[in-house]
Design a protein around this motif. Structure first.
Motif, PDB file in Angstrom:
ATOM      1  N   GLU A  60       9.811  22.090   4.172  1.00  0.00           N
ATOM      2  CA  GLU A  60      10.692  22.576   5.245  1.00  0.00           C
ATOM      3  C   GLU A  60      10.199  23.866   5.889  1.00  0.00           C
ATOM      4  O   GLU A  60      10.635  24.241   6.980  1.00  0.00           O
ATOM      5  N   SER A 101       7.657  13.906   9.778  1.00  0.00           N
ATOM      6  CA  SER A 101       8.641  14.979   9.733  1.00  0.00           C
ATOM      7  C   SER A 101       7.871  16.287   9.703  1.00  0.00           C
ATOM      8  O   SER A 101       7.069  16.516   8.793  1.00  0.00           O
ATOM      9  N   CYS A 103       8.026  20.471   9.950  1.00  0.00           N
ATOM     10  CA  CYS A 103       8.736  21.745   9.934  1.00  0.00           C
ATOM     11  C   CYS A 103       7.714  22.867   9.769  1.00  0.00           C
ATOM     12  O   CYS A 103       6.705  22.694   9.080  1.00  0.00           O
ATOM     13  N   GLY A 123      11.615  20.149  12.785  1.00  0.00           N
ATOM     14  CA  GLY A 123      12.569  21.223  12.551  1.00  0.00           C
ATOM     15  C   GLY A 123      12.522  22.214  13.699  1.00  0.00           C
ATOM     16  O   GLY A 123      11.504  22.329  14.397  1.00  0.00           O
ATOM     17  N   ASP A 124      13.591  22.962  13.887  1.00  0.00           N
ATOM     18  CA  ASP A 124      13.597  23.939  14.978  1.00  0.00           C
ATOM     19  C   ASP A 124      12.702  25.145  14.683  1.00  0.00           C
ATOM     20  O   ASP A 124      12.550  26.029  15.527  1.00  0.00           O
ATOM     21  N   PRO A 182      17.678  20.910  12.390  1.00  0.00           N
ATOM     22  CA  PRO A 182      17.474  21.992  11.424  1.00  0.00           C
ATOM     23  C   PRO A 182      16.430  21.581  10.386  1.00  0.00           C
ATOM     24  O   PRO A 182      16.365  20.407   9.998  1.00  0.00           O
ATOM     25  N   PRO A 183      15.606  22.519   9.927  1.00  0.00           N
ATOM     26  CA  PRO A 183      14.511  22.166   9.011  1.00  0.00           C
ATOM     27  C   PRO A 183      14.938  21.393   7.772  1.00  0.00           C
ATOM     28  O   PRO A 183      14.223  20.482   7.334  1.00  0.00           O
ATOM     29  N   ALA A 186      15.167  17.528   8.536  1.00  0.00           N
ATOM     30  CA  ALA A 186      14.086  16.748   9.148  1.00  0.00           C
ATOM     31  C   ALA A 186      13.583  15.628   8.239  1.00  0.00           C
ATOM     32  O   ALA A 186      13.441  14.473   8.678  1.00  0.00           O
TER      33      ALA A 186
END
Length: 258
Positions: A60, A101, A103, A123-124, A182-183, A186
């Protein structure tokens, strides 16, 4: 357990193969052995009817810092059969859906491998960069073809010539990723989407992906090969030597003489 098996984790459940970059203490920087492990996993999954979709994920806080520089200098990918190019050929021709995915930072191949994934969730906190020129090198993974196609030439020039990073918002706008979350969400989202795909008819998934990629397939394969030749040649040239020396010495490179 070998270091490679620690650094690349694979797990198959309910038709989904998950490949996890698991070298967080080294920012998931990728060694030749890790590339080989991922290439082997994709090759096995391609012919395994029990695998219907693949997820590639990191942590993450970090997707991948790109190549492990120390390992890279010891084992430079100087031939098309080098592990990194085996991996790139494997992911670019993989017949089943691939979901990523992402992050945290996704540097170099951490970004370019995404061009060959079918769905990408970020992730953001993600940051995408392709700083090949900054290292005295050239793009790989057919990114010199696919990034201009995906983003348009002007944005591709900023990303590839200047090496400027992309925010998740820009990556979403230009079609590099599908969604920002959000991380901590993800990886779970990627798994949910992969399991949706795994429940669908495999032959339909494979044929639909083949048809979507058919128009570009030959050009992508040709560009990966051309880039690999240029990349291998440029590794031994003065600009790359200066860039890597400066990196190891933790100083700014001086390209004024190259």
């Amino acid at each position: 357990m070998t270091e490679t098996l620690k650094d690349i984790l694979t797990h198959t459940e309910a038709g989904v193969l998950t490949i996890t970059l698991n070298r967080v203490d080294k920012k998931n920087s990728i060694t030749a052995a890790m590339y080989a492990a991922m290439a082997d996993a994709l090759e096995a999954a391609s012919g395994d009817s029990a695998v219907r979709a693949v997820v590639i994920q990191g942590h993450e806080t970090i997707f991948s810092a790109g190549n492990d520089i120390g390992d890279f200098l010891k084992r430079p990918p100087s031939t098309p059969d080098s592990p990194v190019f085996r991996f790139l050929r494997g992911i670019s021709t993989f017949p089943k859906p691939v979901i990523a995915s992402v992050c945290g930072p996704a540097v170099g191949i951490g970004t370019t491998l995404l061009l060959h994934c079918d769905l990408v969730y970020a992730g953001d906190n993600a940051a995408f960069s392709m700083p090949f020129v900054n290292l005295g090198l050239c793009p790989e993974a057919a990114s010199s073809l696919l990034v201009p196609q995906r983003m348009g030439y002007a944005r591709a020039a900023e990303a590839l010539l200047l090496g400027e990073p992309l925010t998740p918002e820009t990556a979403l706008e230009t079609g590099l990723i599908n969604r920002i979350v959000p991380p901590l969400e993800a990886n779970a989202l990627a798994q949910r989407q992969a399991h949706k795909l795994a429940a669908k008819p495999l032959a339909s998934l494979i044929e639909t992906k083949r048809l979507m990629k058919k128009g570009n397939a030959a050009a992508v394969a040709e560009r990966i090969t051309e880039e690999s030749v240029s990349f291998g040649r440029m590794l031994s040239e003065p600009a790359a030597r200066e860039a890597f020396t400066a990196f190891m010495e933790k100083r700014k490179p001086d390209f004024s003489q190259v």
